[in-house]
Scaffold this motif. Structure first.
Motif, PDB file in Angstrom:
ATOM      1  N   PRO A  84       0.793  -1.237   0.000  1.00  0.00           N
ATOM      2  CA  PRO A  84       0.000   0.000   0.000  1.00  0.00           C
ATOM      3  C   PRO A  84       0.824   1.285   0.000  1.00  0.00           C
ATOM      4  O   PRO A  84       0.589   2.159  -0.855  1.00  0.00           O
ATOM      5  N   TRP A  88       0.542   3.659  -3.170  1.00  0.00           N
ATOM      6  CA  TRP A  88      -0.158   4.921  -2.930  1.00  0.00           C
ATOM      7  C   TRP A  88       0.757   6.118  -3.142  1.00  0.00           C
ATOM      8  O   TRP A  88       0.285   7.196  -3.521  1.00  0.00           O
ATOM      9  N   ALA A 114       0.416   6.631  -6.681  1.00  0.00           N
ATOM     10  CA  ALA A 114      -0.938   7.104  -6.984  1.00  0.00           C
ATOM     11  C   ALA A 114      -1.111   8.582  -6.668  1.00  0.00           C
ATOM     12  O   ALA A 114      -1.899   9.275  -7.326  1.00  0.00           O
ATOM     13  N   SER A 141      -2.860  10.736  -9.602  1.00  0.00           N
ATOM     14  CA  SER A 141      -4.274  10.756  -9.229  1.00  0.00           C
ATOM     15  C   SER A 141      -5.158  11.269 -10.365  1.00  0.00           C
ATOM     16  O   SER A 141      -6.295  10.814 -10.523  1.00  0.00           O
ATOM     17  N   MET A 149      -8.664   4.934  -6.878  1.00  0.00           N
ATOM     18  CA  MET A 149      -7.470   4.861  -6.042  1.00  0.00           C
ATOM     19  C   MET A 149      -7.651   5.770  -4.827  1.00  0.00           C
ATOM     20  O   MET A 149      -8.392   6.753  -4.876  1.00  0.00           O
ATOM     21  N   LEU A 150      -6.965   5.463  -3.752  1.00  0.00           N
ATOM     22  CA  LEU A 150      -7.198   6.137  -2.474  1.00  0.00           C
ATOM     23  C   LEU A 150      -7.121   7.663  -2.556  1.00  0.00           C
ATOM     24  O   LEU A 150      -7.983   8.350  -1.992  1.00  0.00           O
ATOM     25  N   THR A 193      -4.576  10.074   2.400  1.00  0.00           N
ATOM     26  CA  THR A 193      -3.684   9.076   1.794  1.00  0.00           C
ATOM     27  C   THR A 193      -2.305   9.133   2.431  1.00  0.00           C
ATOM     28  O   THR A 193      -1.703   8.095   2.741  1.00  0.00           O
ATOM     29  N   ILE A 220      -0.297   6.163   4.434  1.00  0.00           N
ATOM     30  CA  ILE A 220       1.067   5.766   4.091  1.00  0.00           C
ATOM     31  C   ILE A 220       1.936   5.707   5.344  1.00  0.00           C
ATOM     32  O   ILE A 220       2.729   4.776   5.533  1.00  0.00           O
TER      33      ILE A 220
END
Length: 316
Positions: free
Chosen positions: A196, A200, A203, A207, A217-218, A227, A231
């Motif tokens: 993750p 992330w 991501a 985004s 996605m988160l 997010t 993390i």
């Protein structure tokens, strides 16, 4: 084309002939199998095999690693086949073989299905049924569960789907020992919790791509700040998890010190990103990419340290 190459040569620039057409086809089909992901999967699988409490059998090792590589390639090909529609609209994936039109979707599907069947069957015949069942489970989690369902349905996609990427060391261990214990579970937890924050971080920088194609996605669902907080949480959870392999015979102080240092750097980078959660976007993207880059090194360093110390202690 000849005139262009001649002009370039006269300018003292490009001096090599264009690649043969057949070579381009080979490269495109290799890209379809996601070779960078495959290399990490095979490496962690090899470490699991080497650390298992069983005599090291080179023939079994080569058979197991070949099957794991083929299974990883199957996942890559089937992922690109299913995601071709969104890949074409994302900057990071637009140059993949299917969006570029150099590999037909039906061909990617056929390659993926063939590799999946062959990899599992070969592992069952040449190694053992336990490792084959675990490889089949890995493919099932990654393709129908993660790629076809979770990825486009829930922001927890990478958390649940990350189990597929965490199973290779377990498969390697099972291939060598034909059994499981707390050792491979410890290795599984490291990669499972690592996935993750690793993904992330990327991501956060992509985004816009994910929002455009409708992938939850988160960062697109809960925002950048939340997010960044997640993390940090997962990076902190990695600290005790990274010490789990100390239960494996041969893994000791050298690995523990390496893991502690790597944990400190990863958490420091995660906290640096968190401090920028509501700040300048450019600075946040830079911190996210720094974390993403280090996270790749982090996983390699931990598994390499496990293997190196066990070899130094003559347990492998």
């Amino acid at each position: 084309m000849t005139a262009r190459l001649t002009a370039v040569a006269r300018r003292g620039g490009e001096r090599t002939a264009p690649r043969p057409r057949w070579w381009g086809g080979v490269v495109d089909h290799l890209v379809l199998l996601k070779p960078r992901v495959m290399s990490l999967v095979v490496f962690t699988g090899a470490v699991g095999f080497a650390l298992a409490p069983a005599p090291f059998d080179w023939l079994k090792f080569l058979a197991a690693m070949s099957a794991i590589a083929a299974g990883a390639g199957a996942c890559g090909a089937l992922n690109m086949w299913w995601d071709a529609d969104i890949d074409a609209n994302m900057a990071r994936t637009a140059m993949r073989p299917i969006p570029r039109g150099v590999v037909p979707p039906i061909e990617a599907l056929a390659i993926g299905v063939l590799l999946a069947i062959v990899s599992v069957a070969a592992l069952a015949v040449k190694v053992n049924g336990l490792s084959a069942a675990l490889l089949a489970l890995t493919i099932a989690i990654y393709v129908p569960l993660y790629t076809m369902v979770l990825k486009r349905w829930t922001p927890l996609n990478i958390v649940i789907g990350g189990a597929a990427g965490a199973l290779p060391p377990v498969i390697g261990w099972a291939a060598a020992a034909n059994s499981l214990s707390v050792g491979p579970i410890a290795m599984f937890l490291i990669t499972f919790l690592w996935t993750p924050p690793h993904f992330w971080a990327l991501a956060l920088c992509r985004s816009g791509d994910y929002e455009r194609v409708g992938v939850p996605m988160l960062p697109n669902v809960v925002g950048h700040a939340a997010t960044c907080r997640q993390i940090v949480i997962y990076s902190a959870l990695l600290i005790p998890a990274s010490l789990g392999p100390l239960v494996i015979p041969g893994v000791g102080l050298v690995y523990g010190a390496t893991a502690a240092a790597a944990d400190a750097v990863l958490l420091w980078r995660a906290l640096a990103l968190y401090r920028l959660r509501d700040g300048d976007e450019s600075a946040r993207r830079k911190a996210a990419m720094a974390l993403f880059g280090f996270s790749i090194l982090y996983l390699f360093v931990l598994f390499a340290a496990m293997l190196a110390e066990a070899m130094l202690r003559a347990r492998v």
